[in-house]
Design an enzyme around this catalytic site. Structure first.
Site, PDB file in Angstrom:
ATOM      1  N   ARG A  94      -7.038 -20.780  -2.304  1.00 38.88           N
ATOM      2  CA  ARG A  94      -6.021 -20.602  -1.267  1.00 38.88           C
ATOM      3  C   ARG A  94      -4.882 -21.610  -1.428  1.00 38.88           C
ATOM      4  NH1 ARG A  94      -4.316 -21.786   3.938  1.00 38.88           N
ATOM      5  NH2 ARG A  94      -3.902 -19.939   5.236  1.00 38.88           N
ATOM      6  N   ARG A 136       8.460   4.231  -4.608  1.00 37.68           N
ATOM      7  CA  ARG A 136       8.459   3.272  -3.490  1.00 37.68           C
ATOM      8  C   ARG A 136       7.416   2.184  -3.717  1.00 37.68           C
ATOM      9  NH1 ARG A 136       7.575   5.457   2.553  1.00 37.68           N
ATOM     10  NH2 ARG A 136       5.442   5.748   1.762  1.00 37.68           N
ATOM     11  N   HIS A 180      -0.402 -21.626  -0.783  1.00 34.21           N
ATOM     12  CA  HIS A 180       0.661 -20.854  -0.164  1.00 34.21           C
ATOM     13  C   HIS A 180       1.664 -20.300  -1.173  1.00 34.21           C
ATOM     14  CE1 HIS A 180      -0.929 -22.523   3.569  1.00 34.21           C
ATOM     15  NE2 HIS A 180      -0.204 -21.625   4.214  1.00 34.21           N
ATOM     16  N   LYS A 198       6.485  -1.874   1.971  1.00 37.42           N
ATOM     17  CA  LYS A 198       5.293  -1.277   2.588  1.00 37.42           C
ATOM     18  C   LYS A 198       4.136  -2.270   2.474  1.00 37.42           C
ATOM     19  CE  LYS A 198       3.204   3.290   3.213  1.00 37.42           C
ATOM     20  NZ  LYS A 198       3.631   3.429   4.601  1.00 37.42           N
ATOM     21  N   TYR A 253       0.832  -1.201   0.000  1.00 34.76           N
ATOM     22  CA  TYR A 253       0.000   0.000   0.000  1.00 34.76           C
ATOM     23  C   TYR A 253       0.865   1.249   0.000  1.00 34.76           C
ATOM     24  CZ  TYR A 253       0.896   0.966   4.974  1.00 34.76           C
ATOM     25  OH  TYR A 253       1.494   1.287   6.171  1.00 34.76           O
ATOM     26  N   GLU A 297      12.659   2.344  13.989  1.00 36.74           N
ATOM     27  CA  GLU A 297      11.700   3.380  13.604  1.00 36.74           C
ATOM     28  C   GLU A 297      10.536   3.299  14.582  1.00 36.74           C
ATOM     29  OE1 GLU A 297      10.475   2.562   9.580  1.00 36.74           O
ATOM     30  OE2 GLU A 297      10.149   0.431   9.980  1.00 36.74           O
ATOM     31  N   LEU A 309      11.367   1.279   6.887  1.00 38.34           N
ATOM     32  CA  LEU A 309      10.749   1.742   5.650  1.00 38.34           C
ATOM     33  C   LEU A 309      11.497   2.976   5.150  1.00 38.34           C
ATOM     34  CD1 LEU A 309       8.173   1.237   3.833  1.00 38.34           C
ATOM     35  CD2 LEU A 309       7.191   3.180   5.065  1.00 38.34           C
TER      36      LEU A 309
END
Length: 280
Positions: free
Chosen positions: A101, A52, A103, A147, A33, A179, A203
């Site tokens: 689903r 980014r 993996h 992120k 995101y 951070e 980040l």
């Protein structure tokens, strides 16, 4: 009034937006995101955010090649939600999409792309007066440079900070400050500004990058060097940075004051210069 959101190529009322329960973002937090702040309709460091985003997508191997079309999407979201003349944010999330689903990464998939606009005023009181923060062991994974939407450790620790009267939680890994849960951390000692160097443990913050640039332009000595847990409690000044935090002074860490428990002079100077950059 219904908010308009963007989902997979369409602008729809928020209450009509639907994704599959098999979306890998829901099942595995398999996505990334970005949050971009707009000041009176104009983005801060838009190119840096997209750079980014593209890096995060590459790192987790999501093939999404339409970042060039996002700017017009964001502008329409701001306009449709009447947020072009105020401080607003755009949240963008891209997941690997819906698939049964498994993996392993599926060979064929269609990314889910979701974005919405929201009001994002500056936290004026925090910026002016400073905040208290807590500290905690950094319990996150080892790819904090991505992120990722997998934010349970961050939200868990931030919630703990709030329950203890804090406005953020500073994270400690192997005896040094990395951070905070959703902010970069800067310390000031004897006129020098310190922050953790870029690595897989933090980040690459957009506001962090802007602050380093401000320091270099003003000839404030800045070192990308980790501050130890012991040094954290001996700093003259401390502040956090981020898209939402902007430049927020820290005046107390756990039960100990920072400096004279007031925002310091270097922090104030960086704040002043930062908000000059956002005065579009």
């Amino acid at each position: 009034m219904s908010n308009t959101v963007y989902l997979n190529g369409k602008f729809v009322p928020e209450e009509e937006a639907r994704i599959s329960p098999n979306d890998r973002g829901f099942l595995f937090a398999d996505g990334v995101y970005e949050v971009i702040k707009y000041y009176n309709g104009k983005p801060f460091r838009y190119a840096n955010h997209i750079e980014r985003l593209e890096r995060s997508l590459r790192e987790i191997r999501i093939d999404f090649r339409e970042t060039g079309s996002l700017k017009s999407v964001f502008q329409k979201l701001l306009a449709d939600n009447e947020l072009t003349e105020t401080h607003a944010g755009i949240y963008l999330q891209i997941t690997r999409g819906a698939h049964r689903r498994i993996h392993s990464f599926p060979d064929k998939y269609e990314p889910t792309v979701y974005a919405f606009a929201f009001s994002l005023p500056s936290a004026a009181q925090n910026i002016e007066n400073g905040i208290k923060v807590t500290t905690h062991e950094d319990i996150r994974w080892l790819r904090c440079d991505i992120k990722s939407v997998s934010l349970l450790p961050n939200t868990f620790l931030f919630n703990e900070a709030v329950e203890n009267g804090g406005g953020e939680c500073i994270l400690i890994r192997n005896g040094v400050v990395t951070e905070a849960t959703h902010s970069s951390v800067f310390g000031v000692k004897n006129g020098t500004v310190y922050t953790h160097p870029l690595s897989n443990l933090i980040l690459p913050g957009i506001t962090r990058k802007a602050v380093i640039g401000i320091c270099k332009r003003l000839k404030i000595q800045v070192q990308e060097k980790a501050v130890s847990e012991e040094e954290l409690f001996e700093l003259d000044e401390l502040f956090i940075t981020g898209t939402g935090s902007e430049i927020t002074p820290v005046i107390q860490v756990d039960d100990k004051p920072v400096g004279n428990k007031k925002p310091g002079g270097i922090t104030r100077l960086i704040q002043f210069e930062f908000f000059k950059l956002t005065s579009f």
